[in-house]
Design a protein around this motif. Sequence first.
Motif, PDB file in Angstrom:
ATOM      1  N   GLU A 145       0.945  -1.022  -0.028  1.00  0.00           N
ATOM      2  CA  GLU A 145       0.125   0.480   0.274  1.00  0.00           C
ATOM      3  C   GLU A 145       0.862   1.100   0.245  1.00  0.00           C
ATOM      4  O   GLU A 145       1.908   0.869   0.936  1.00  0.00           O
ATOM      5  CB  GLU A 145      -0.537  -0.146   1.028  1.00  0.00           C
ATOM      6  CG  GLU A 145      -1.951   0.661   1.287  1.00  0.00           C
ATOM      7  CD  GLU A 145      -2.676   0.292   3.094  1.00  0.00           C
ATOM      8  OE1 GLU A 145      -2.617   1.827   3.223  1.00  0.00           O
ATOM      9  OE2 GLU A 145      -3.367  -0.204   2.907  1.00  0.00           O
ATOM     10  N   GLY A 146       1.258   2.438  -1.262  1.00  0.00           N
ATOM     11  CA  GLY A 146       1.618   3.353  -0.989  1.00  0.00           C
ATOM     12  C   GLY A 146       2.834   3.191  -1.937  1.00  0.00           C
ATOM     13  O   GLY A 146       2.829   4.384  -2.209  1.00  0.00           O
ATOM     14  N   ARG A 147       2.299   2.412  -2.499  1.00  0.00           N
ATOM     15  CA  ARG A 147       3.999   1.651  -3.474  1.00  0.00           C
ATOM     16  C   ARG A 147       3.362   2.140  -4.587  1.00  0.00           C
ATOM     17  O   ARG A 147       2.728   1.577  -4.904  1.00  0.00           O
ATOM     18  CB  ARG A 147       4.688   0.570  -2.700  1.00  0.00           C
ATOM     19  CG  ARG A 147       4.980   0.913  -1.798  1.00  0.00           C
ATOM     20  CD  ARG A 147       5.812  -0.285  -1.737  1.00  0.00           C
ATOM     21  NE  ARG A 147       6.923  -0.348   0.047  1.00  0.00           N
ATOM     22  CZ  ARG A 147       7.258  -1.790   0.130  1.00  0.00           C
ATOM     23  NH1 ARG A 147       7.427  -2.544  -0.400  1.00  0.00           N
ATOM     24  NH2 ARG A 147       7.434  -1.585   1.843  1.00  0.00           N
ATOM     25  N   GLU A 148       4.637   2.479  -5.465  1.00  0.00           N
ATOM     26  CA  GLU A 148       4.515   2.271  -7.638  1.00  0.00           C
ATOM     27  C   GLU A 148       4.909   0.966  -7.411  1.00  0.00           C
ATOM     28  O   GLU A 148       5.742   0.431  -6.870  1.00  0.00           O
ATOM     29  CB  GLU A 148       5.423   3.998  -7.210  1.00  0.00           C
ATOM     30  CG  GLU A 148       4.931   5.200  -6.865  1.00  0.00           C
ATOM     31  CD  GLU A 148       5.134   5.943  -8.141  1.00  0.00           C
ATOM     32  OE1 GLU A 148       6.131   6.059  -8.926  1.00  0.00           O
ATOM     33  OE2 GLU A 148       5.360   6.774  -7.415  1.00  0.00           O
ATOM     34  N   PRO A 149       4.068   0.676  -8.683  1.00  0.00           N
ATOM     35  CA  PRO A 149       4.641  -0.433  -8.891  1.00  0.00           C
ATOM     36  C   PRO A 149       6.004  -0.703  -9.734  1.00  0.00           C
ATOM     37  O   PRO A 149       6.568   0.632 -10.101  1.00  0.00           O
ATOM     38  CB  PRO A 149       3.562  -0.280 -10.270  1.00  0.00           C
ATOM     39  CG  PRO A 149       3.258   0.511 -10.758  1.00  0.00           C
ATOM     40  CD  PRO A 149       2.722   1.161  -9.426  1.00  0.00           C
TER      41      PRO A 149
END
Length: 51
Positions: free
Chosen positions: A45-49
């Motif tokens: 959650e909250g991370r970019e791919p």
Amino acid sequence: MALLAALVPVVMLAVVLALSHYEDALLPTPDTEGGPTPVSPPTTEGREPAA
């Protein structure tokens, strides 16, 4: 000598019973057996791919 012959089986029984209680205290029980507790994977959650 007769007293010794009467006491030896009683003492041996007491030793066996004491060792069985000692063994029960040392060995793990089924509810404490197993590996380490499972850890849930970290949340993304909250991370970019990743590209």
